[in-house]
Write a protein that holds these residues in place. Structure first.
Motif, short mmCIF file in Angstrom:
data_model
loop_
_atom_site.label_atom_id
_atom_site.label_comp_id
_atom_site.label_asym_id
_atom_site.label_seq_id
_atom_site.Cartn_x
_atom_site.Cartn_y
_atom_site.Cartn_z
N ARG A 59 -9.53 -1.85 3.92
CA ARG A 59 -8.27 -2.05 4.66
C ARG A 59 -8.68 -2.89 5.89
O ARG A 59 -7.61 -3.67 6.18
CB ARG A 59 -8.33 -0.63 5.28
N ALA A 74 -0.70 0.04 8.56
CA ALA A 74 0.13 -1.19 8.27
C ALA A 74 1.27 -1.58 9.11
O ALA A 74 1.93 -0.52 9.49
CB ALA A 74 0.62 -1.08 6.67
N PHE A 95 -6.33 1.33 0.16
CA PHE A 95 -6.05 1.16 1.88
C PHE A 95 -7.02 2.06 2.39
O PHE A 95 -7.19 1.87 3.87
CB PHE A 95 -4.65 1.13 2.13
N ILE A 102 -7.59 -6.40 4.39
CA ILE A 102 -5.91 -6.48 4.18
C ILE A 102 -5.36 -6.73 5.49
O ILE A 102 -4.58 -7.72 5.74
CB ILE A 102 -5.49 -5.24 3.58
N LEU A 103 -5.84 -5.96 6.40
CA LEU A 103 -5.06 -6.11 7.85
C LEU A 103 -5.62 -7.47 8.52
O LEU A 103 -4.72 -8.12 8.95
CB LEU A 103 -5.47 -4.95 8.86
N HIS A 147 6.38 -0.73 7.79
CA HIS A 147 6.62 0.53 6.96
C HIS A 147 8.19 0.59 6.52
O HIS A 147 9.05 0.24 7.08
CB HIS A 147 6.38 1.83 7.91
N VAL A 165 0.95 -1.05 -0.06
CA VAL A 165 -0.13 0.07 0.09
C VAL A 165 0.91 1.12 -0.03
O VAL A 165 2.16 1.23 0.42
CB VAL A 165 -0.89 0.11 1.35
N TYR A 210 -2.00 4.99 6.07
CA TYR A 210 -0.98 4.01 5.36
C TYR A 210 -0.23 3.40 6.80
O TYR A 210 0.27 2.27 6.83
CB TYR A 210 -0.14 4.58 4.67
N THR A 260 -0.56 -9.58 4.84
CA THR A 260 0.48 -8.78 5.61
C THR A 260 0.58 -7.47 4.77
O THR A 260 1.02 -7.54 3.63
CB THR A 260 1.70 -9.66 5.64
N ALA A 261 0.26 -6.43 5.36
CA ALA A 261 0.35 -5.23 4.57
C ALA A 261 1.77 -4.18 4.92
O ALA A 261 2.11 -4.08 6.06
CB ALA A 261 -0.90 -4.12 5.03
N ILE A 262 2.19 -3.82 4.01
CA ILE A 262 3.47 -3.12 3.90
C ILE A 262 3.35 -1.90 3.14
O ILE A 262 2.73 -1.60 2.08
CB ILE A 262 4.54 -3.90 3.28
N TRP A 263 3.61 -0.99 4.36
CA TRP A 263 3.35 0.52 3.49
C TRP A 263 4.82 0.92 2.95
O TRP A 263 5.58 1.09 3.54
CB TRP A 263 2.96 1.42 4.50
#
Length: 179
Positions: A100, A155, A94, A103-104, A158, A19, A152, A108-111
């Motif tokens: 969102r 996430a 997101f 996804i969460l 980061h 994201v 963001y 695995t969310a990566i900003w």
């Protein structure tokens, strides 16, 4: 860089979802990350265009942003199917609460983040971004960052994308994902 990875099941089985603002390199970094992890790569915007038979710009023009976001949510829900893969999302995905949360909860969310000057230079290289139409990219990106960066930041990982080859961002992600 923060790395809180409390996954309900092993990371290798979870989709990785990138994201961040437009121009940060979600698609380019995502393809390279997927190759390094030996996982499939999927670009959510490409999937949306395939499903609609229209470009993102055409969807925005014909149906508006709300309709686009609804289709985007449905496509991302389909992509987050429990199988490991790398997914690049559009910059606004997101921001949608339902998307969102999905996804969460299931990925695995990566900003991916970068300085505004880096983003403005990158988005200036190509057309077709509806939110930039007839506007100064640096101003638009600044306005978007002010609203989106706090979201963001939800996430768990980061990563800063530097004005370096995208491989540097891939290395940072791999480091953050390491146990």
């Amino acid at each position: 860089m923060s790395h809180s990875l409390s996954a309900p099941f092993p990371l290798r089985k979870r989709p990785i979802v990138l994201v961040g603002l437009m121009g940060v390199g979600k698609s380019t970094v995502g393809k390279r990350l997927a190759a390094r992890l030996h996982l499939p790569f999927v670009d959510a915007d490409h999937e949306i265009e395939q499903a609609a038979g229209l470009t993102i710009s055409e969807i925005f023009e014909r149906f508006g942003e709300a309709e686009f976001r609804d289709g985007e949510r449905r496509v991302i829900a389909r992509l987050i199917d429990g199988r490991a893969k790398v997914i690049a999302t559009g910059g606004g995905a997101f921001m949608q609460e339902e998307t969102r949360a999905l996804i969460l909860e299931r990925a695995t969310a990566i900003w991916l983040d970068a300085d505004l000057d880096v983003l403005a230079e990158r988005v200036g290289r190509r057309d077709g971004r509806p939110l930039l139409k007839d506007r100064d990219p640096r101003i638009v990106l600044g306005e978007l960052a002010a609203v989106r960066n706090p979201v963001y930041a939800l996430a768990p990982i980061h990563v800063r994308s530097q004005p370096l080859p995208h491989e540097a961002a891939v290395e940072s992600i791999l480091k953050a994902l390491a146990p």
